[in-house]
Design a protein around this motif. Structure first.
Motif, mmCIF file in Angstrom:
data_model
loop_
_atom_site.group_PDB
_atom_site.id
_atom_site.type_symbol
_atom_site.label_atom_id
_atom_site.label_comp_id
_atom_site.label_asym_id
_atom_site.label_seq_id
_atom_site.Cartn_x
_atom_site.Cartn_y
_atom_site.Cartn_z
ATOM 1 N N PHE A 15 -4.194 -2.543 5.282
ATOM 2 C CA PHE A 15 -3.587 -2.987 4.149
ATOM 3 C C PHE A 15 -2.832 -1.758 3.727
ATOM 4 C CE2 PHE A 15 -6.706 -5.960 4.202
ATOM 5 C CZ PHE A 15 -6.188 -7.166 4.260
ATOM 6 N N VAL A 16 -1.711 -1.379 4.187
ATOM 7 C CA VAL A 16 -0.891 -0.252 3.749
ATOM 8 C C VAL A 16 0.050 -0.592 2.722
ATOM 9 C CG1 VAL A 16 0.786 1.619 4.521
ATOM 10 C CG2 VAL A 16 -0.809 0.725 6.013
ATOM 11 N N LEU A 17 -0.169 -0.172 1.329
ATOM 12 C CA LEU A 17 0.782 -0.531 0.252
ATOM 13 C C LEU A 17 2.168 0.286 0.273
ATOM 14 C CD1 LEU A 17 -2.013 -0.065 -2.508
ATOM 15 C CD2 LEU A 17 -1.426 -2.052 -1.383
ATOM 16 N N ASN A 18 3.214 -0.762 -0.238
ATOM 17 C CA ASN A 18 4.354 -0.055 -0.220
ATOM 18 C C ASN A 18 4.456 0.388 -1.585
ATOM 19 O OD1 ASN A 18 4.975 -2.125 -1.849
ATOM 20 N ND2 ASN A 18 5.703 -3.466 -0.275
ATOM 21 N N ASP A 19 5.652 1.264 -1.847
ATOM 22 C CA ASP A 19 5.846 1.801 -3.105
ATOM 23 C C ASP A 19 5.717 1.091 -4.487
ATOM 24 O OD1 ASP A 19 6.084 4.162 -1.880
ATOM 25 O OD2 ASP A 19 8.086 4.299 -1.927
ATOM 26 N N GLN A 20 6.231 -0.349 -4.152
ATOM 27 C CA GLN A 20 6.316 -1.316 -5.367
ATOM 28 C C GLN A 20 4.881 -1.649 -5.418
ATOM 29 O OE1 GLN A 20 7.865 -5.112 -4.170
ATOM 30 N NE2 GLN A 20 7.973 -5.880 -6.247
ATOM 31 N N GLN A 21 4.013 -1.912 -4.605
ATOM 32 C CA GLN A 21 2.642 -2.199 -5.110
ATOM 33 C C GLN A 21 1.742 -1.147 -5.644
ATOM 34 O OE1 GLN A 21 1.963 -3.294 -0.594
ATOM 35 N NE2 GLN A 21 1.614 -5.138 -1.166
ATOM 36 N N LYS A 22 2.175 0.066 -5.080
ATOM 37 C CA LYS A 22 1.458 1.275 -5.861
ATOM 38 C C LYS A 22 1.725 1.302 -7.347
ATOM 39 C CE LYS A 22 1.035 3.981 -1.506
ATOM 40 N NZ LYS A 22 1.678 5.400 -0.932
ATOM 41 N N ALA A 23 3.470 1.267 -7.294
ATOM 42 C CA ALA A 23 3.643 1.109 -8.965
ATOM 43 C C ALA A 23 3.050 -0.074 -9.692
ATOM 44 C CB ALA A 23 5.193 1.139 -8.735
ATOM 45 N N GLN A 24 2.848 -1.345 -9.086
ATOM 46 C CA GLN A 24 2.375 -2.362 -9.847
ATOM 47 C C GLN A 24 0.923 -1.980 -10.136
ATOM 48 O OE1 GLN A 24 3.391 -5.166 -6.587
ATOM 49 N NE2 GLN A 24 4.599 -6.465 -8.245
ATOM 50 N N PHE A 25 0.261 -1.611 -9.169
ATOM 51 C CA PHE A 25 -1.299 -1.140 -9.715
ATOM 52 C C PHE A 25 -1.326 0.123 -10.951
ATOM 53 C CE2 PHE A 25 -2.709 -3.015 -5.656
ATOM 54 C CZ PHE A 25 -3.639 -3.714 -5.895
#
Length: 237
Positions: A15-25
């Motif tokens: 599961f490679v997180l994209n930049d949006q997902q990293k920002a959401q966390f």
């Protein structure tokens, strides 16, 4: 677990997180700490601890292969600050997530959180699981129900099984092995027409023990369940 270690562990699991997902966390963490000063959401507020014991821990059903990024209907009972369902929603955005919680202040937090994170396909309701479980709008409507450290399985079954479609699954996240709970819950599961599909012990990256128990609904729940608010806890099946 630093945020980077969190990303690396997820990447190693596919599961490679994209930049949006990293920002959401990251924003999730910030809002959790900010709101925790107003209402009691969690005793865990250090960044590395939140990423491990809330975010990573909540993703167990996905990492263990029980939930995929599909448009499944998922109900989270007693989610508190949104665990485990909202971290799973970030990782698997196609999930349709509903949360029921008994404290309206937590619902206010979750509503703001979803707006700030740009989450769609989420809904939050204030009330007791026992009451919603008798509401035809919710009863028998969900593919999955999740619960993280909410109650012993004997009680949890009555609070969750009525919401599931036939062959739907309860995914219970526990802090320890569930052997004694499974034994105590035997009558409750029989009464509610449910059976244990799987129970699995595993460890977090820091070595902490965890358990995932999967219960499947096999027939329609008898109409009398769930009983009135408070009874499942006071008089377990």
């Amino acid at each position: 677990m630093t945020p980077q270690e969190f990303y690396d562990h997820l990447a190693a699991a596919g599961f490679v997180l994209n930049d949006q997902q990293k920002a959401q966390f990251n924003r999730y963490f910030e809002l959790l700490v900010e709101w925790n000063e107003k209402i009691n959401l969690t005793a865990i507020t250090a960044r590395d601890e939140v990423y491990l014991k809330h975010f990573y821990d909540s993703l167990a059903p996905v990492l263990q292969g029980h939930i995929k990024n599909q448009p499944l209907t998922l109900l989270d009972i007693g989610a508190g600050a949104g665990f485990p369902s909202l971290p799973m929603k970030i990782l698997c955005p196609e999930l349709e997530v509903t949360i029921i919680d008994s404290l309206n202040k937590r619902i206010s937090f979750l509503t703001l959180l979803a707006e700030e994170l740009g989450l769609t396909g989420v809904a939050f309701y204030h009330g007791r699981a026992e009451d919603f479980g008798q509401d035809k709008t919710f009863r028998g409507q969900f593919d999955l129900v999740t619960a993280r450290a909410v109650a012993r399985l004997q009680v949890l079954a009555e609070l969750t099984i009525p919401f599931l479609r036939i062959n739907g699954q309860l995914i219970a996240l526990k802090a320890a092995a569930a052997d004694s709970e499974l034994l105590d819950a035997k009558i409750a599961l029989q009464t509610l027409f449910a059976k244990v599909d799987e129970t699995k012990d595993y460890q977090l990256p820091n070595g902490d023990s965890r358990n995932l128990t999967i219960v499947r609904k096999t027939k329609e729940t008898p109409n009398k369940y769930p009983r009135k608010a408070g009874l499942p806890n006071k008089k377990p099946l």
